[in-house]
Write a protein that holds these residues in place. Structure first.
Motif, PDB file in Angstrom:
ATOM      1  N   ALA A 126      66.655  44.988  68.960  1.00  0.00           N
ATOM      2  CA  ALA A 126      66.989  44.167  67.791  1.00  0.00           C
ATOM      3  C   ALA A 126      68.406  43.624  67.896  1.00  0.00           C
ATOM      4  N   ASN A 127      69.337  44.466  68.319  1.00  0.00           N
ATOM      5  CA  ASN A 127      70.722  44.012  68.467  1.00  0.00           C
ATOM      6  C   ASN A 127      70.842  42.919  69.524  1.00  0.00           C
ATOM      7  N   GLU A 128      70.089  43.059  70.604  1.00  0.00           N
ATOM      8  CA  GLU A 128      70.128  42.042  71.657  1.00  0.00           C
ATOM      9  C   GLU A 128      69.616  40.702  71.141  1.00  0.00           C
ATOM     10  N   LYS A 129      68.565  40.727  70.355  1.00  0.00           N
ATOM     11  CA  LYS A 129      68.000  39.475  69.837  1.00  0.00           C
ATOM     12  C   LYS A 129      68.917  38.845  68.795  1.00  0.00           C
ATOM     13  N   LEU A 130      69.542  39.669  67.966  1.00  0.00           N
ATOM     14  CA  LEU A 130      70.440  39.140  66.943  1.00  0.00           C
ATOM     15  C   LEU A 130      71.772  38.696  67.528  1.00  0.00           C
ATOM     16  N   ALA A 131      72.094  39.194  68.720  1.00  0.00           N
ATOM     17  CA  ALA A 131      73.374  38.858  69.333  1.00  0.00           C
ATOM     18  C   ALA A 131      73.311  37.581  70.161  1.00  0.00           C
ATOM     19  N   THR A 132      72.162  36.926  70.233  1.00  0.00           N
ATOM     20  CA  THR A 132      72.076  35.705  71.023  1.00  0.00           C
ATOM     21  C   THR A 132      72.946  34.618  70.401  1.00  0.00           C
ATOM     22  N   LYS A 133      73.370  33.693  71.216  1.00  0.00           N
ATOM     23  CA  LYS A 133      74.227  32.611  70.725  1.00  0.00           C
ATOM     24  C   LYS A 133      73.498  31.770  69.674  1.00  0.00           C
ATOM     25  N   ALA A 134      72.192  31.581  69.875  1.00  0.00           N
ATOM     26  CA  ALA A 134      71.419  30.769  68.929  1.00  0.00           C
ATOM     27  C   ALA A 134      71.455  31.380  67.536  1.00  0.00           C
ATOM     28  N   VAL A 135      71.226  32.678  67.451  1.00  0.00           N
ATOM     29  CA  VAL A 135      71.233  33.349  66.154  1.00  0.00           C
ATOM     30  C   VAL A 135      72.642  33.377  65.576  1.00  0.00           C
ATOM     31  N   ALA A 136      73.622  33.706  66.415  1.00  0.00           N
ATOM     32  CA  ALA A 136      75.001  33.791  65.933  1.00  0.00           C
ATOM     33  C   ALA A 136      75.494  32.450  65.402  1.00  0.00           C
ATOM     34  N   ASP A 137      75.239  31.372  66.151  1.00  0.00           N
ATOM     35  CA  ASP A 137      75.672  30.042  65.713  1.00  0.00           C
ATOM     36  C   ASP A 137      74.948  29.620  64.439  1.00  0.00           C
ATOM     37  N   GLY A 138      73.641  29.891  64.394  1.00  0.00           N
ATOM     38  CA  GLY A 138      72.870  29.524  63.212  1.00  0.00           C
ATOM     39  C   GLY A 138      73.301  30.294  61.983  1.00  0.00           C
ATOM     40  N   ALA A 139      73.587  31.591  62.151  1.00  0.00           N
ATOM     41  CA  ALA A 139      74.033  32.410  61.025  1.00  0.00           C
ATOM     42  C   ALA A 139      75.371  31.918  60.494  1.00  0.00           C
TER      43      ALA A 139
END
Length: 296
Positions: A126-139
């Protein structure tokens, strides 16, 4: 009484339409039909052919615990106990609660696998998926933290009737947050009441719970299930629109509305179909009575 709220900032950067599309495509290409997560094991276990524990999207933590206990052949409650003592890499906002971070995927299981190992692998994934650039930038574009993103994604996972509707459900949530409107999501109320249903009574919308989004503004204090990648993608890149309401009139037919008047018409259609379906089931039940039954 403390209120658990998330309020978006008044001014925030926005993804362009092209940026949203790229974000969706990038995340969905990484999804695949099934994610298999390896678990580190010793050399003596390498020769054993592993079974797989499949955690589908949208499962709540107690449901994941029960699945772990079953696949490992352990007494009920073993995985829940392990979750309380295992060192899990959870965000500080989680306060030790792994809800929302038991990532849906396929996990190999052998005779020596422990609940703590499975839980650690789920949280790590879960941490790996949430740590992606796509998620981080979107958040960041929506003024949200990764934990808030997981919480929003869990609501989308529970509310959307199909993957195609997730972007629109996400937009409804974002639009309501932007207007400081209560989310009024049955899924969060169901979580508070530990159930799964589409029937909500008026009295239940008045219960005192931080997960009662009929009474409390903002996101609930924690995720309400384990969201998958599509729900995460929708959370940070919602479909453009002005919708504030939605109702699934029947399977495959979710209707989104920008006005309450339009929404009321869709709800009336939902109630009409529910009533007709209940009548059909009653007639079918009577038809299944054994022949020869006599009435006075």
């Amino acid at each position: 009484m403390r209120r658990h709220e998330y309020r978006p900032p008044r001014r925030r950067s926005r993804l362009t339409r092209r940026g949203r599309l790229a974000l969706f495509l990038g995340m969905l290409l990484a999804t695949g039909a099934l994610i298999a997560v390896p678990i580190l094991r010793g050399a003596d276990e390498a020769a054993e052919k592993p079974r797989h524990l499949l955690i589908p999207e949208g499962r709540r933590a107690p449901e994941v615990y029960a699945a772990i206990d079953r696949v490992l052949g352990l007494p009920a409650g073993s995985a829940k106990t392990a979750a309380a003592t295992a060192v899990l890499d959870l965000p500080a906002e989680a306060k030790g609660n792994p809800e929302g971070f038991l990532f849906p995927a396929a996990y190999p299981v052998t005779s020596r696998t422990t609940p703590a190992e499975l839980l650690t692998a789920m949280v790590r994934t879960a941490n790996e998926k949430l740590a992606t650039k796509a998620v981080a930038d979107g958040a960041r574009a929506h003024g949200m933290t990764p934990y808030q993103t997981a919480t929003l994604a869990s609501i989308i996972e529970a509310e959307a009737d199909s993957a195609a509707d997730m972007g629109k459900v996400a937009r409804v949530v974002h639009n309501r947050l932007a207007r400081s409107m209560p989310l009024q999501m049955d899924s969060t109320l169901n979580y508070a009441l530990n159930r799964h249903t589409v029937d909500t009574k008026l009295s239940e919308t008045r219960i005192d719970s931080p997960f009662n989004t009929y009474r409390r503004q903002g996101l609930p204090p924690t995720p309400i299930d384990s969201p998958g990648l599509r729900a995460m993608a929708a959370a940070v890149a919602p479909t453009p629109g002005k919708w504030l309401y939605f109702v699934t009139v029947k399977p495959g037919d979710t209707r989104f509305s920008a006005t309450y008047e339009e929404h009321r018409k869709h709800v009336a259609e939902f109630n009409r179909l529910r009533t007709a379906d209940a009548g059909t089931r009653m007639v079918a039940g009577r038809a299944q009575q054994q022949p020869g039954a006599r009435t006075g």
